[in-house]
Design a protein around this motif. Structure first.
Motif, PDB file in Angstrom:
ATOM      1  N   VAL A 142       9.438  31.375  29.988  1.00 48.47           N
ATOM      2  CA  VAL A 142       9.178  31.864  31.389  1.00 48.47           C
ATOM      3  C   VAL A 142       8.737  30.782  32.366  1.00 48.47           C
ATOM      4  O   VAL A 142       7.446  30.655  32.177  1.00 48.47           O
ATOM      5  CB  VAL A 142       8.506  33.304  31.258  1.00 48.47           C
ATOM      6  N   ILE A 144       8.134  30.134  36.267  1.00 49.40           N
ATOM      7  CA  ILE A 144       8.590  30.645  37.766  1.00 49.40           C
ATOM      8  C   ILE A 144       8.327  29.454  38.613  1.00 49.40           C
ATOM      9  O   ILE A 144       7.148  28.767  38.780  1.00 49.40           O
ATOM     10  CB  ILE A 144       7.571  31.589  38.176  1.00 49.40           C
ATOM     11  N   VAL A 159      18.195  26.903  37.770  1.00 50.40           N
ATOM     12  CA  VAL A 159      18.870  28.309  37.607  1.00 50.40           C
ATOM     13  C   VAL A 159      19.495  28.178  36.168  1.00 50.40           C
ATOM     14  O   VAL A 159      19.571  29.083  35.414  1.00 50.40           O
ATOM     15  CB  VAL A 159      20.025  28.644  38.867  1.00 50.40           C
ATOM     16  N   GLY A 162      17.267  28.992  33.606  1.00 48.11           N
ATOM     17  CA  GLY A 162      16.803  30.246  33.475  1.00 48.11           C
ATOM     18  C   GLY A 162      15.488  30.509  34.379  1.00 48.11           C
ATOM     19  O   GLY A 162      14.593  31.401  34.064  1.00 48.11           O
ATOM     20  N   CYS A 163      15.063  29.748  35.283  1.00 48.80           N
ATOM     21  CA  CYS A 163      14.000  29.885  35.846  1.00 48.80           C
ATOM     22  C   CYS A 163      14.055  30.745  36.858  1.00 48.80           C
ATOM     23  O   CYS A 163      14.934  31.121  37.386  1.00 48.80           O
ATOM     24  CB  CYS A 163      13.632  28.406  36.710  1.00 48.80           C
ATOM     25  N   TRP A 164      12.886  31.077  37.146  1.00 55.85           N
ATOM     26  CA  TRP A 164      12.503  32.188  38.184  1.00 55.85           C
ATOM     27  C   TRP A 164      11.963  31.418  39.483  1.00 55.85           C
ATOM     28  O   TRP A 164      11.648  30.305  39.425  1.00 55.85           O
ATOM     29  CB  TRP A 164      11.395  33.230  37.816  1.00 55.85           C
ATOM     30  N   SER A 166       9.516  31.824  42.937  1.00 56.52           N
ATOM     31  CA  SER A 166       8.659  32.633  43.612  1.00 56.52           C
ATOM     32  C   SER A 166       8.490  32.135  45.429  1.00 56.52           C
ATOM     33  O   SER A 166       8.560  30.972  45.507  1.00 56.52           O
ATOM     34  CB  SER A 166       7.323  32.886  43.207  1.00 56.52           C
ATOM     35  N   ILE A 184      20.025  31.098  45.231  1.00 55.93           N
ATOM     36  CA  ILE A 184      19.295  31.428  44.098  1.00 55.93           C
ATOM     37  C   ILE A 184      19.854  32.964  43.607  1.00 55.93           C
ATOM     38  O   ILE A 184      19.847  34.064  44.600  1.00 55.93           O
ATOM     39  CB  ILE A 184      17.789  31.390  44.413  1.00 55.93           C
ATOM     40  N   ASP A 187      18.660  38.153  41.175  1.00 48.83           N
ATOM     41  CA  ASP A 187      17.866  38.667  40.128  1.00 48.83           C
ATOM     42  C   ASP A 187      16.885  37.752  39.668  1.00 48.83           C
ATOM     43  O   ASP A 187      16.337  37.968  38.630  1.00 48.83           O
ATOM     44  CB  ASP A 187      18.660  39.252  39.051  1.00 48.83           C
ATOM     45  N   LYS A 188      16.658  36.652  40.127  1.00 46.96           N
ATOM     46  CA  LYS A 188      15.601  35.636  39.727  1.00 46.96           C
ATOM     47  C   LYS A 188      14.707  35.463  40.799  1.00 46.96           C
ATOM     48  O   LYS A 188      13.722  34.522  40.691  1.00 46.96           O
ATOM     49  CB  LYS A 188      16.486  34.282  39.407  1.00 46.96           C
ATOM     50  N   ASN A 235      12.912  43.112  39.497  1.00 41.38           N
ATOM     51  CA  ASN A 235      12.444  41.637  39.212  1.00 41.38           C
ATOM     52  C   ASN A 235      11.278  41.732  38.719  1.00 41.38           C
ATOM     53  O   ASN A 235      10.882  41.080  37.692  1.00 41.38           O
ATOM     54  CB  ASN A 235      12.804  40.474  40.225  1.00 41.38           C
ATOM     55  N   THR A 239       9.279  40.779  35.033  1.00 44.81           N
ATOM     56  CA  THR A 239       8.573  39.722  34.772  1.00 44.81           C
ATOM     57  C   THR A 239       7.059  40.312  34.371  1.00 44.81           C
ATOM     58  O   THR A 239       6.618  39.590  33.455  1.00 44.81           O
ATOM     59  CB  THR A 239       8.485  38.832  35.829  1.00 44.81           C
TER      60      THR A 239
END
Ligand code: MN
Length: 242
Positions: A142, A144, A159, A162-164, A166, A184, A187-188, A235, A239
């Motif tokens: 995980v 971010i 993306v 699988g990065c988030w 902020s 983006i 859902d991320k 989301n 997380t």
């Protein structure tokens, strides 16, 4: 609502801010810039279940605080959250790039060994080297990316990994920032302020200013604010419960 990247310990008096967050039911991921500030900053979250503290060493301080890496190792078992960490490719920070790499790679290695860590990552002018470093540590699940400002192709790579992301009200004020946010997956996306290091109209942002981003997102996505709130809440639920 949750502010996923806020330097609570850098407000001149964090307590009134913390109390207001508590009253409003706002969550905060409180990031640190040096391992030596961990004890004091994590203390701020005591008895406040909505505040969680991340252990970090900011890339801009990599040279002057590299000697604190043993403290990072010592405190890491106390938290699931790591940040602010990363790389900074702006001209001044380029002068100690080697220190930045040593520090970031050390911390990524420790996180990977420990497992189950959530990272909030700085990648200003350094998205490609940050993604390269993450590729070398595939067991970090995980990450971010905080206030991402890379190119569209760097964004696609992040993306795909699988990065988030902020994002804060300031990022949404620039055309480049808005174009990135549009690309983006919804859902991320998480919210942040980066307060008090980031200001709007000469006022340091506070965690409740995350809501300023909701309106901008609604315009960008051409949906009602309530729909943005619902997406972000989903989301966050995901997380925050990892
Ligand atoms: Mn920051």
């Amino acid at each position: 609502m949750i502010d996923f990247h806020c330097h609570l310990d850098l407000y001149s008096d964090p307590n009134p801010t913390l109390e207001r967050c508590q009253r409003l039911g706002l969550g905060v991921l409180s990031v640190t810039t040096t391992p030596s500030t961990w004890p004091g900053t994590s203390q701020l979250a005591m008895g406040r279940p909505l505040i969680r503290t991340a252990l970090g060493l900011h890339p801009q301080l990599a040279k002057e605080r590299r000697h604190e890496l043993p403290l990072f190792d010592r405190y890491l078992p106390e938290t699931k959250y790591v940040g602010e960490v990363g790389l900074d490719g702006t001209p001044h920070c380029r002068t100690f790039w080697a220190d930045q790499e040593v520090v970031f790679n050390h911390m990524l290695g420790r996180c990977e060994e420990a497992g189950n860590k959530i990272l909030t990552i700085h990648s200003r002018k350094a998205a490609t080297p940050v993604l390269d470093a993450l590729d070398l540590h595939p067991r970090i699940e995980v990450s971010i990316l905080h206030w991402f400002s890379g190119t569209q192709s760097e964004l696609r790579r992040a993306v795909d990994r699988g990065c988030w992301f902020s994002i804060g009200p300031t990022m949404l004020r620039s055309t480049h920032g808005r174009n990135l946010v549009e690309a983006i997956p919804r859902d991320k996306i998480l919210l942040e302020t980066d307060g008090p290091l980031t200001s709007l109209q000469n006022k340091a942002l506070r965690p409740w200013d995350t809501r300023l981003a909701l309106r901008e997102l609604a315009t960008l996505w051409k949906v009602e604010v309530s729909e943005v709130e619902e997406t972000i809440a989903n989301n966050e639920d995901f997380t925050w419960s990892l």
